[in-house]
Design a protein around this motif. Structure first.
Motif: not given
Length: 439
Positions: A252-280
């Protein structure tokens, strides 16, 4: 270093005594551990399961309030690594002064060539985390876990790993002066074994897959032999997981402090995806980005796709599978955060998709050919799923999209080696050059 191989035991042992409680200020804005199922709170400690309902624990905060512009300026004035976001993480205010690998602030690559190839018109970016110290996003999560381990007085850093985490733990322990002993499936890619072993810690192969390794570590953590050990993705998991939020912050900071419309995230345990959502969601709550809808898509390899299967069948329960895929960094057959991934993808209007091994290899080559980014197999899964989602009409090519590459292709050379090599072998003459059709 040779990899010692052991067979996972089947019986759990007596509980491990927890290190003493520590001062709350050691964790910055973090105030408690909160159960994701029942909401019960407990003190900040090396715990990962709720004593009320056995649900998973995560870090709860009292985040800074007030002027978003002032907080944004404070972040931008910080170091070019994840510690610029210290006000939003479970770390002390002086974290940047301590020995650490200082990961993060990796490139957000505007992938115009790949966008043209795939027909994406709304803007396409690759968040390339292969630029971290050990060339994967795992450096982010380990950095947070290391700070917790030091605060709790642990002397040995450990983990169960499909490869990248083993290297990240070994490197972080070497940098911070901790002992490391990490556990991996015995048949990992050679590049990841070497990278995990080179840092001088102990590397132990378990006869079985990642789920067997993880079960073994859960038993060791309750045994006297594991006393003083901080398992970054077990008893330190609530802190460890918070490192993935920094991907959301950076994007978001690198986009100029804005949310992207869509994100594609790999799933192993799934923790990365859930925490990215938490961060947003945190960025929205703090007023650092404008609130707007966004969609999150999960990517799995067909040979280990329990979350994708559940999503497609409309189920809420993740049925464990036995992994069989070249994407070994995603080969977790019983992903702990799988149900939460389903919730997020459904809530945001996204989806979970999978691709087969041949599509993974093709996607690795596509990304390399179009953008000069050599992704490991997990990156091939993400790009391959992006391509499939567009083809199936599930992802809007006219919307701004960010895909994640979580590791370096040099770690998974075996995946592309059979179909990649010399274009020609010639004599050192111009005639030979022309005869090969290269002129």
């Amino acid at each position: 270093m040779a990899v010692t191989s052991v067979t996972a035991p089947s019986q759990a042992a007596s509980p491990q005594a927890a290190p003493p409680q520590v001062a709350a200020e050691s964790f910055g804005p973090a105030v408690a551990l909160s159960c994701r199922e029942c909401g019960a709170r407990t003190a900040l400690a090396p715990d990962f399961a709720c004593t009320e309902c056995f649900g998973p624990l995560e870090v709860a905060y009292e985040l800074p309030t007030g002027d978003p512009e002032a907080l944004r300026a404070r972040i931008e004035a910080g170091p070019n690594n994840i510690w610029r976001y210290a006000p939003l993480l479970p770390v002390s205010v002086d974290v940047a002064t301590k020995p650490n690998l200082n990961p993060g602030w990796t490139k957000l690559v505007k992938a115009d060539n790949l966008a043209r190839e795939l027909g994406v018109t709304g803007g396409l970016y690759v968040k390339d985390d292969s630029g971290n110290p050990t060339h994967s996003f795992k450096d982010r999560v380990v950095a947070i876990a290391v700070e917790a381990a030091r605060t709790f007085g642990f002397t040995t850093l450990s983990c169960s790993s499909t490869g990248n985490l083993a290297g990240a733990v070994g490197a972080a322990a070497a940098r911070t002066g901790l002992r490391s002993c990490v556990f991996i499936p015995h048949d990992l890619e050679a590049g990841k074994v070497v990278m995990a072993a080179v840092y001088g810690g102990e590397l132990v192969g378990i006869e079985g897959n990642y789920d067997d390794v993880n079960r073994f570590c859960s038993e060791l953590i309750g045994d006297p032999a594991g006393e003083g050990w901080g398992f970054v993705n077990v008893n330190l998991r609530p802190y460890y997981g918070e490192g993935s939020k920094t991907l959301a912050y950076e994007i978001c900071e690198q986009l100029g402090w804005r949310l992207p419309d869509q994100l594609v995230i790999p799933i192993a345990s799934g923790s990365q995806l859930t925490k990215i959502d938490k961060g947003l969601k945190e960025l929205i709550a703090l007023g650092l980005v404008e609130d707007k809808p966004y969609k999150i898509f999960g990517a799995q390899a067909e040979g280990c796709s329990p979350v994708s299967a559940a999503f497609k069948s409309g189920q809420d329960v993740i049925r464990p599978v036995k992994p069989n895929t070249i994407a070994k960094s995603l080969a977790i057959g019983n992903p702990a955060d799988g149900p939460y991934v389903l919730d997020i993808c459904r809530r945001t209007g996204g989806a979970v998709e999978d691709v087969n091994d041949e599509q993974v290899v093709d996607a690795i080559k596509l990304l390399a050919r179009t953008e000069g980014i050599f992704a490991e197999t997990a990156g091939g899964v993400t790009v391959g799923v992006l391509q499939k989602l567009i083809k199936n009409g599930l992802l809007d090519p006219a919307a701004e999209t960010v895909v994640l590459n979580t590791g370096d292709g040099l770690k998974t050379l075996d995946a592309v080696e059979p179909t990649t090599g010399l274009s020609a072998t010639i004599r050192p003459t111009l005639d030979s050059f022309r005869e090969a059709g290269l002129a």
